[in-house]
Design a protein around this motif. Structure first.
Motif, PDB file in Angstrom:
ATOM      1  N   GLN A  50      -1.482   6.885   5.723  1.00 26.22           N
ATOM      2  CA  GLN A  50      -0.172   6.895   6.469  1.00 26.22           C
ATOM      3  C   GLN A  50       1.086   7.426   5.521  1.00 26.22           C
ATOM      4  O   GLN A  50       1.857   7.975   6.201  1.00 26.22           O
ATOM      5  CB  GLN A  50       0.065   5.334   6.748  1.00 26.22           C
ATOM      6  N   GLU A  51       0.847   7.382   4.113  1.00 27.30           N
ATOM      7  CA  GLU A  51       1.899   7.779   3.214  1.00 27.30           C
ATOM      8  C   GLU A  51       1.637   9.354   3.262  1.00 27.30           C
ATOM      9  O   GLU A  51       2.689   9.942   3.146  1.00 27.30           O
ATOM     10  CB  GLU A  51       1.989   7.102   1.847  1.00 27.30           C
ATOM     11  N   CYS A  52       0.529   9.759   3.151  1.00 25.76           N
ATOM     12  CA  CYS A  52       0.399  11.289   2.923  1.00 25.76           C
ATOM     13  C   CYS A  52      -1.293  11.491   3.286  1.00 25.76           C
ATOM     14  O   CYS A  52      -2.083  11.274   2.421  1.00 25.76           O
ATOM     15  CB  CYS A  52       0.417  11.497   1.506  1.00 25.76           C
ATOM     16  N   ASP A  53      -1.585  12.018   4.555  1.00 21.82           N
ATOM     17  CA  ASP A  53      -2.794  12.299   4.996  1.00 21.82           C
ATOM     18  C   ASP A  53      -3.156  13.459   4.110  1.00 21.82           C
ATOM     19  O   ASP A  53      -2.624  14.520   4.375  1.00 21.82           O
ATOM     20  CB  ASP A  53      -2.614  12.619   6.574  1.00 21.82           C
ATOM     21  N   TRP A  54      -4.182  13.549   3.466  1.00 21.81           N
ATOM     22  CA  TRP A  54      -4.517  14.489   2.597  1.00 21.81           C
ATOM     23  C   TRP A  54      -5.630  15.447   3.010  1.00 21.81           C
ATOM     24  O   TRP A  54      -6.075  16.418   2.331  1.00 21.81           O
ATOM     25  CB  TRP A  54      -5.195  13.929   1.327  1.00 21.81           C
ATOM     26  N   GLY A  55      -5.879  15.293   4.272  1.00 24.25           N
ATOM     27  CA  GLY A  55      -6.667  16.435   5.085  1.00 24.25           C
ATOM     28  C   GLY A  55      -5.951  17.979   4.651  1.00 24.25           C
ATOM     29  O   GLY A  55      -4.951  18.064   4.966  1.00 24.25           O
ATOM     30  N   ALA A  56      -7.058  18.825   4.157  1.00 20.87           N
ATOM     31  CA  ALA A  56      -6.776  20.014   3.989  1.00 20.87           C
ATOM     32  C   ALA A  56      -5.654  20.215   2.755  1.00 20.87           C
ATOM     33  O   ALA A  56      -5.023  21.460   2.762  1.00 20.87           O
ATOM     34  CB  ALA A  56      -6.190  21.005   5.203  1.00 20.87           C
ATOM     35  N   LEU A  57      -5.313  18.914   2.122  1.00 19.55           N
ATOM     36  CA  LEU A  57      -4.362  19.227   1.182  1.00 19.55           C
ATOM     37  C   LEU A  57      -5.021  19.496  -0.272  1.00 19.55           C
ATOM     38  O   LEU A  57      -6.162  19.154  -0.480  1.00 19.55           O
ATOM     39  CB  LEU A  57      -3.486  18.124   1.056  1.00 19.55           C
ATOM     40  N   ASP A  58      -4.123  19.659  -1.421  1.00 16.11           N
ATOM     41  CA  ASP A  58      -4.672  19.664  -2.724  1.00 16.11           C
ATOM     42  C   ASP A  58      -4.264  18.220  -3.282  1.00 16.11           C
ATOM     43  O   ASP A  58      -3.112  18.045  -3.203  1.00 16.11           O
ATOM     44  CB  ASP A  58      -4.157  20.901  -3.538  1.00 16.11           C
ATOM     45  N   VAL A  59      -5.028  17.683  -3.827  1.00 14.54           N
ATOM     46  CA  VAL A  59      -4.954  16.190  -4.442  1.00 14.54           C
ATOM     47  C   VAL A  59      -5.431  16.223  -5.685  1.00 14.54           C
ATOM     48  O   VAL A  59      -6.387  16.607  -6.349  1.00 14.54           O
ATOM     49  CB  VAL A  59      -6.127  15.243  -3.484  1.00 14.54           C
ATOM     50  N   VAL A  60      -4.550  15.353  -6.445  1.00 16.35           N
ATOM     51  CA  VAL A  60      -4.967  14.853  -7.820  1.00 16.35           C
ATOM     52  C   VAL A  60      -5.011  13.378  -7.982  1.00 16.35           C
ATOM     53  O   VAL A  60      -4.124  12.736  -7.315  1.00 16.35           O
ATOM     54  CB  VAL A  60      -3.888  15.489  -8.854  1.00 16.35           C
ATOM     55  N   ASP A  61      -6.200  13.109  -8.450  1.00 22.07           N
ATOM     56  CA  ASP A  61      -6.428  11.503  -8.746  1.00 22.07           C
ATOM     57  C   ASP A  61      -6.093  11.180 -10.108  1.00 22.07           C
ATOM     58  O   ASP A  61      -7.058  11.526 -10.892  1.00 22.07           O
ATOM     59  CB  ASP A  61      -7.753  11.083  -8.165  1.00 22.07           C
ATOM     60  N   LEU A 229     -18.057 -15.435  -0.501  1.00 24.88           N
ATOM     61  CA  LEU A 229     -18.358 -14.289  -1.185  1.00 24.88           C
ATOM     62  C   LEU A 229     -17.043 -13.399  -0.911  1.00 24.88           C
ATOM     63  O   LEU A 229     -17.213 -12.324  -1.200  1.00 24.88           O
ATOM     64  CB  LEU A 229     -19.676 -13.734  -0.900  1.00 24.88           C
ATOM     65  N   GLU A 230     -16.046 -13.641  -0.081  1.00 25.47           N
ATOM     66  CA  GLU A 230     -15.178 -13.024   0.526  1.00 25.47           C
ATOM     67  C   GLU A 230     -13.698 -13.848   0.104  1.00 25.47           C
ATOM     68  O   GLU A 230     -13.535 -14.701   0.116  1.00 25.47           O
ATOM     69  CB  GLU A 230     -15.131 -12.849   2.075  1.00 25.47           C
ATOM     70  N   PHE A 231     -12.922 -12.823  -0.225  1.00 25.17           N
ATOM     71  CA  PHE A 231     -11.250 -13.059  -0.272  1.00 25.17           C
ATOM     72  C   PHE A 231     -10.254 -11.824  -0.206  1.00 25.17           C
ATOM     73  O   PHE A 231     -10.763 -10.961  -0.156  1.00 25.17           O
ATOM     74  CB  PHE A 231     -10.957 -14.127  -1.541  1.00 25.17           C
ATOM     75  N   ASP A 232      -9.223 -12.462   0.085  1.00 24.37           N
ATOM     76  CA  ASP A 232      -8.030 -11.364   0.293  1.00 24.37           C
ATOM     77  C   ASP A 232      -7.402 -11.168  -0.860  1.00 24.37           C
ATOM     78  O   ASP A 232      -7.019 -12.015  -1.888  1.00 24.37           O
ATOM     79  CB  ASP A 232      -7.327 -11.569   1.371  1.00 24.37           C
ATOM     80  N   VAL A 233      -7.131  -9.683  -1.126  1.00 21.49           N
ATOM     81  CA  VAL A 233      -6.346  -9.428  -2.326  1.00 21.49           C
ATOM     82  C   VAL A 233      -5.026  -8.397  -1.991  1.00 21.49           C
ATOM     83  O   VAL A 233      -5.346  -7.556  -1.102  1.00 21.49           O
ATOM     84  CB  VAL A 233      -7.269  -8.615  -3.381  1.00 21.49           C
ATOM     85  N   GLY A 234      -4.061  -8.998  -2.518  1.00 19.89           N
ATOM     86  CA  GLY A 234      -2.721  -7.961  -2.122  1.00 19.89           C
ATOM     87  C   GLY A 234      -2.539  -6.814  -3.025  1.00 19.89           C
ATOM     88  O   GLY A 234      -2.949  -6.820  -4.264  1.00 19.89           O
ATOM     89  N   TYR A 235      -2.249  -5.733  -2.402  1.00 23.57           N
ATOM     90  CA  TYR A 235      -1.799  -4.447  -3.229  1.00 23.57           C
ATOM     91  C   TYR A 235      -0.465  -4.045  -2.712  1.00 23.57           C
ATOM     92  O   TYR A 235       0.152  -4.239  -1.420  1.00 23.57           O
ATOM     93  CB  TYR A 235      -2.735  -3.349  -2.528  1.00 23.57           C
ATOM     94  N   ARG A 236       0.028  -3.214  -3.680  1.00 25.27           N
ATOM     95  CA  ARG A 236       1.459  -2.460  -3.166  1.00 25.27           C
ATOM     96  C   ARG A 236       0.828  -0.803  -3.173  1.00 25.27           C
ATOM     97  O   ARG A 236       0.228  -0.539  -4.034  1.00 25.27           O
ATOM     98  CB  ARG A 236       2.298  -2.685  -4.429  1.00 25.27           C
ATOM     99  N   VAL A 237       1.506  -0.354  -2.070  1.00 25.90           N
ATOM    100  CA  VAL A 237       1.228   1.224  -2.208  1.00 25.90           C
ATOM    101  C   VAL A 237       2.916   1.542  -2.393  1.00 25.90           C
ATOM    102  O   VAL A 237       3.632   1.460  -1.250  1.00 25.90           O
ATOM    103  CB  VAL A 237       0.839   1.754  -1.085  1.00 25.90           C
ATOM    104  N   HIS A 238       3.134   2.459  -3.541  1.00 25.19           N
ATOM    105  CA  HIS A 238       4.417   2.708  -3.746  1.00 25.19           C
ATOM    106  C   HIS A 238       4.360   4.390  -3.728  1.00 25.19           C
ATOM    107  O   HIS A 238       3.320   5.162  -3.977  1.00 25.19           O
ATOM    108  CB  HIS A 238       4.854   2.754  -5.248  1.00 25.19           C
ATOM    109  N   MET A 239       5.287   4.736  -2.951  1.00 26.14           N
ATOM    110  CA  MET A 239       5.331   6.248  -2.361  1.00 26.14           C
ATOM    111  C   MET A 239       6.752   7.013  -2.574  1.00 26.14           C
ATOM    112  O   MET A 239       7.683   6.380  -2.368  1.00 26.14           O
ATOM    113  CB  MET A 239       4.884   6.370  -1.027  1.00 26.14           C
ATOM    114  N   ARG A 240       6.544   8.125  -3.338  1.00 27.35           N
ATOM    115  CA  ARG A 240       7.891   8.906  -3.548  1.00 27.35           C
ATOM    116  C   ARG A 240       7.751  10.386  -3.225  1.00 27.35           C
ATOM    117  O   ARG A 240       6.572  10.818  -3.745  1.00 27.35           O
ATOM    118  CB  ARG A 240       8.364   8.876  -4.939  1.00 27.35           C
ATOM    119  N   ARG A 241       8.377  11.165  -2.377  1.00 28.52           N
ATOM    120  CA  ARG A 241       8.125  12.557  -2.159  1.00 28.52           C
ATOM    121  C   ARG A 241       9.012  13.279  -3.104  1.00 28.52           C
ATOM    122  O   ARG A 241       9.971  13.026  -3.249  1.00 28.52           O
ATOM    123  CB  ARG A 241       8.591  12.759  -0.680  1.00 28.52           C
TER     124      ARG A 241
END
Ligand SMILES: C[S@@+](CC[C@H](N)C(=O)[O-])C[C@H]1O[C@@H](n2cnc3c(N)ncnc32)[C@H](O)[C@@H]1O
Length: 251
Positions: A50-61, A229-241
């Motif tokens: 939702q922040e950046c659909d990487w389809g057909a884009l150049d991605v760096v991890d 064997l299951e539990f929820d974990v919270g994450y933050r997704v930070h985004m800047r363009r």
């Protein structure tokens, strides 16, 4: 990006730039289990998309570890570059992506990406280097590498989400989730909170993963707090363009 591969910077990694990651450095097989257990419903992937659909884009991890997330990006991206400073993980990442078209892995750090200016559309980092105050050099470096309009997307644990946050804070009393939120907000990032379901195949895997993430005391306490064997974990997704315009107020 493949065209850019010929113009790579020398990827020297300065020791002082590297943040120790005992979990994946010392127990890569257990960390693999952790990656498999995390996010069984794909909530983190949905948020990144939702922040950046990487389809057909150049991605760096950045801080790609042993490359667990690279094939997923590669399934639709134009190109994917993993960057990792720790040599043994670099080797494992290269083995993982062998034969996958459009994917490569280079030695480097967030502070010195071995990539040319304006050569990527998405710079992504998951639980790597960008942990809050102190990561300004990596933010500036991501901005250098991004094309105008490109996105820096940082996925990190949300230390205010229980119970995982409580376990994290028990081992790291100085860790302040609110300070991290303030840091990223002050640096112009949006923040999306995500809850991901962790699910393990068996008790041995769950115990092993808790054992590489927490001290012995906290891991034992965490195990006994859990029911199943299951539990929820919270994450933050930070985004800047990266801005597309030099004019103030326009992006
Ligand atoms: C917890 S692991 C996460 C690995 C991977 N992102 C994943 O989700 O599987 C953190 C990674 O960041 C790497 N790292 C440490 N210092 C770094 C730096 N300065 N720049 C980029 N990566 C770094 C570590 O070597 C390690 O591979």
């Amino acid at each position: 990006m493949p065209g850019a591969l010929g113009r790579l910077r020398a990827g020297g990694v300065r020791k002082k730039d590297v943040l120790p990651s005992p979990n994946i450095w010392h127990w890569p097989e257990v960390y693999e289990l952790e990656n498999e257990a995390q996010d069984v419903h794909g909530a983190i992937w949905d948020a990144v998309r939702q922040e950046c659909d990487w389809g057909a884009l150049d991605v760096v991890d950045v801080g790609c570890g042993d490359g667990y997330h690279l094939p997923r990006f590669a399934s639709t991206a134009n190109s994917v570059m993993g960057v990792e400073p720790h040599e043994p993980l670099l080797r494992r990442a290269r083995e993982r992506i062998a034969g996958l078209p459009g994917v490569a892995v280079l030695a480097g750090s967030a502070q010195r990406l071995p990539l040319p200016d304006s050569s990527a559309d998405l710079v992504h980092a998951r639980t790597a280097y960008f942990f809050g105050p102190g990561c300004e050099p990596g933010i500036a470096e991501a901005e250098r590498v991004l094309r105008p309009g490109g996105a820096l997307v940082i996925v990190d644990l949300d230390g205010s989400h229980e119970p995982y946050g409580r376990w994290l804070r028990a081992d790291l009393p100085s860790y302040d989730p609110a300070e991290i939120d303030q840091f990223f907000a002050g640096a112009g990032f949006s923040c999306r909170r995500v809850v991901a379901r962790w699910r393990f195949a068996d008790v041995a895997g769950l115990r092993a993963v808790l054992g590489i993430e927490f001290s012995k005391t906290v891991a034992t306490r965490a195990f006994h707090e859990l029911d199943g064997l299951e539990f929820d974990v919270g994450y933050r997704v930070h985004m800047r363009r990266k801005p597309t315009s030099l004019l103030p107020g326009r992006s």
